[in-house]
Design an enzyme around this catalytic site. Structure first.
Site, PDB file in Angstrom:
ATOM      1  N   PRO A   9     -45.073  -4.430  12.885  1.00 17.27           N
ATOM      2  CA  PRO A   9     -45.626  -4.166  14.206  1.00 17.27           C
ATOM      3  C   PRO A   9     -46.521  -5.273  14.745  1.00 17.27           C
ATOM      4  O   PRO A   9     -47.331  -5.847  14.019  1.00 17.27           O
ATOM      5  CB  PRO A   9     -46.428  -2.875  14.012  1.00 17.27           C
ATOM      6  CG  PRO A   9     -46.585  -2.715  12.547  1.00 17.27           C
ATOM      7  CD  PRO A   9     -45.424  -3.403  11.910  1.00 17.27           C
ATOM      8  N   ASN A  10     -46.319  -5.537  16.026  1.00 14.92           N
ATOM      9  CA  ASN A  10     -47.104  -6.485  16.828  1.00 14.92           C
ATOM     10  C   ASN A  10     -46.790  -7.945  16.542  1.00 14.92           C
ATOM     11  O   ASN A  10     -47.277  -8.830  17.249  1.00 14.92           O
ATOM     12  CB  ASN A  10     -48.616  -6.220  16.677  1.00 14.92           C
ATOM     13  CG  ASN A  10     -48.994  -4.851  17.190  1.00 14.92           C
ATOM     14  OD1 ASN A  10     -48.660  -4.509  18.318  1.00 14.92           O
ATOM     15  ND2 ASN A  10     -49.634  -4.041  16.371  1.00 14.92           N
ATOM     16  N   ARG A  17     -51.225 -14.376  21.756  1.00 12.89           N
ATOM     17  CA  ARG A  17     -52.653 -14.005  21.685  1.00 12.89           C
ATOM     18  C   ARG A  17     -53.203 -14.286  20.300  1.00 12.89           C
ATOM     19  O   ARG A  17     -52.410 -14.497  19.381  1.00 12.89           O
ATOM     20  CB  ARG A  17     -52.873 -12.498  21.849  1.00 12.89           C
ATOM     21  CG  ARG A  17     -52.397 -11.896  23.059  1.00 12.89           C
ATOM     22  CD  ARG A  17     -51.948 -10.481  22.869  1.00 12.89           C
ATOM     23  NE  ARG A  17     -50.933 -10.274  23.901  1.00 12.89           N
ATOM     24  CZ  ARG A  17     -50.939  -9.288  24.751  1.00 12.89           C
ATOM     25  NH1 ARG A  17     -51.840  -8.367  24.685  1.00 12.89           N
ATOM     26  NH2 ARG A  17     -50.021  -9.198  25.662  1.00 12.89           N
ATOM     27  N   TYR A  22     -53.689 -16.064  14.157  1.00 13.93           N
ATOM     28  CA  TYR A  22     -52.266 -16.039  13.799  1.00 13.93           C
ATOM     29  C   TYR A  22     -51.499 -17.300  14.182  1.00 13.93           C
ATOM     30  O   TYR A  22     -50.284 -17.362  13.971  1.00 13.93           O
ATOM     31  CB  TYR A  22     -51.606 -14.812  14.452  1.00 13.93           C
ATOM     32  CG  TYR A  22     -52.201 -13.508  13.958  1.00 13.93           C
ATOM     33  CD1 TYR A  22     -52.143 -13.166  12.608  1.00 13.93           C
ATOM     34  CD2 TYR A  22     -52.831 -12.625  14.829  1.00 13.93           C
ATOM     35  CE1 TYR A  22     -52.707 -11.982  12.145  1.00 13.93           C
ATOM     36  CE2 TYR A  22     -53.399 -11.435  14.378  1.00 13.93           C
ATOM     37  CZ  TYR A  22     -53.330 -11.124  13.037  1.00 13.93           C
ATOM     38  OH  TYR A  22     -53.877  -9.962  12.576  1.00 13.93           O
ATOM     39  N   ASN A  72     -43.300  -9.317   6.072  1.00 15.55           N
ATOM     40  CA  ASN A  72     -44.648  -9.146   6.609  1.00 15.55           C
ATOM     41  C   ASN A  72     -44.698  -7.779   7.283  1.00 15.55           C
ATOM     42  O   ASN A  72     -44.247  -7.626   8.421  1.00 15.55           O
ATOM     43  CB  ASN A  72     -44.991 -10.245   7.620  1.00 15.55           C
ATOM     44  CG  ASN A  72     -46.430 -10.145   8.099  1.00 15.55           C
ATOM     45  OD1 ASN A  72     -47.076  -9.114   7.925  1.00 15.55           O
ATOM     46  ND2 ASN A  72     -46.929 -11.203   8.702  1.00 15.55           N
ATOM     47  N   ALA A  75     -49.648  -4.249  10.004  1.00 12.19           N
ATOM     48  CA  ALA A  75     -50.662  -3.247   9.662  1.00 12.19           C
ATOM     49  C   ALA A  75     -50.103  -2.121   8.787  1.00 12.19           C
ATOM     50  O   ALA A  75     -50.871  -1.440   8.084  1.00 12.19           O
ATOM     51  CB  ALA A  75     -51.271  -2.671  10.939  1.00 12.19           C
ATOM     52  N   GLU A  96     -44.191 -10.142  -0.249  1.00 13.81           N
ATOM     53  CA  GLU A  96     -45.070  -9.750   0.865  1.00 13.81           C
ATOM     54  C   GLU A  96     -45.732 -11.015   1.414  1.00 13.81           C
ATOM     55  O   GLU A  96     -46.304 -11.800   0.652  1.00 13.81           O
ATOM     56  CB  GLU A  96     -46.115  -8.773   0.326  1.00 13.81           C
ATOM     57  CG  GLU A  96     -47.051  -8.247   1.378  1.00 13.81           C
ATOM     58  CD  GLU A  96     -48.146  -7.365   0.755  1.00 13.81           C
ATOM     59  OE1 GLU A  96     -47.962  -6.826  -0.350  1.00 13.81           O
ATOM     60  OE2 GLU A  96     -49.198  -7.256   1.401  1.00 13.81           O
ATOM     61  N   HIS A  98     -48.296 -12.626   4.459  1.00 12.96           N
ATOM     62  CA  HIS A  98     -49.242 -12.438   5.562  1.00 12.96           C
ATOM     63  C   HIS A  98     -49.681 -13.788   6.095  1.00 12.96           C
ATOM     64  O   HIS A  98     -50.017 -14.693   5.310  1.00 12.96           O
ATOM     65  CB  HIS A  98     -50.477 -11.644   5.118  1.00 12.96           C
ATOM     66  CG  HIS A  98     -50.125 -10.255   4.723  1.00 12.96           C
ATOM     67  ND1 HIS A  98     -49.788  -9.295   5.652  1.00 12.96           N
ATOM     68  CD2 HIS A  98     -50.000  -9.683   3.516  1.00 12.96           C
ATOM     69  CE1 HIS A  98     -49.484  -8.174   5.016  1.00 12.96           C
ATOM     70  NE2 HIS A  98     -49.597  -8.383   3.720  1.00 12.96           N
ATOM     71  N   ARG A 105     -60.750 -10.767   5.388  1.00 15.80           N
ATOM     72  CA  ARG A 105     -60.942 -10.029   6.640  1.00 15.80           C
ATOM     73  C   ARG A 105     -61.574  -8.663   6.355  1.00 15.80           C
ATOM     74  O   ARG A 105     -62.208  -8.473   5.328  1.00 15.80           O
ATOM     75  CB  ARG A 105     -59.601  -9.933   7.378  1.00 15.80           C
ATOM     76  CG  ARG A 105     -59.035 -11.330   7.723  1.00 15.80           C
ATOM     77  CD  ARG A 105     -57.733 -11.254   8.491  1.00 15.80           C
ATOM     78  NE  ARG A 105     -57.927 -10.649   9.803  1.00 15.80           N
ATOM     79  CZ  ARG A 105     -56.911 -10.269  10.591  1.00 15.80           C
ATOM     80  NH1 ARG A 105     -55.647 -10.431  10.192  1.00 15.80           N
ATOM     81  NH2 ARG A 105     -57.155  -9.736  11.776  1.00 15.80           N
TER      82      ARG A 105
END
Ligand code: CA2
Length: 143
Positions: A9-10, A17, A22, A72, A75, A96, A98, A105
């Site tokens: 997601p996203n 943005r 990112y 990835n 969330a 995995e 990221h 974070r």
């Protein structure tokens, strides 16, 4: 060799943005870069904002005999038992990935539901993380 590159997601918003977190590359830029770097790989790229679509893609990777999945989960990493079960259920190694260093974070990003059922985890190296995952799968196949 067939490899799946899954993004959750996203991640379709990449490059539009939050570049400080990112980076400035779009998802299409990252996918194009992988195709250019590894012309010998038959890539399947899936991005979805929906958990069920990502589960289906993991099942497809198994059905289609993929050699690996660079994943990835966004969330969903931190929440999804269903994605964890899907990763555990398939006979395909999953790495995995990221973009950001989730361990540097917020505390809620430190926990991964996916890590324990993955072959490994690459965090904090930006788009390079996907490239390193692909290199691992190529090495593992002796290619
Ligand atoms: O660092 C990563 O790759 C993450 O998987 C990204 C997720 C985050 O929830 C994870 O904790 C770590 C968020 C992806 C959001 O992507 C955006 C991209 C551009 C602009 C806004 C969001």
């Amino acid at each position: 060799m067939k490899l799946f590159v899954l993004n959750g997601p996203n991640l379709n918003l990449l490059g539009t943005r939050e570049p400080e977190t990112y980076g400035t590359a779009t998802l299409a830029d990252m996918q194009d870069a992988l195709c250019a770097l590894f012309p010998e790989v038959d890539f399947r790229f899936v991005q979805s904002n929906h958990e069920g679509r990502l589960i289906d893609a993991l099942h497809e990777a198994a059905r289609e005999g993929a050699a690996g999945v660079a994943f990835n989960p966004g969330a969903f990493t931190h929440t999804s038992v269903a994605l964890r079960d899907a990763v555990a259920a398939i006979d395909v190694p999953v790495i995995e990935v990221h973009l950001s260093n989730v361990h540097a974070r917020e505390p809620f990003r430190h926990r991964s539901m996916i890590a324990a059922v993955s072959a490994g985890q690459i965090v904090g190296l930006g788009a390079k993380g996907y490239e390193l995952a692909v290199r691992y799968f190529l090495d593992a196949a002796g290619a």
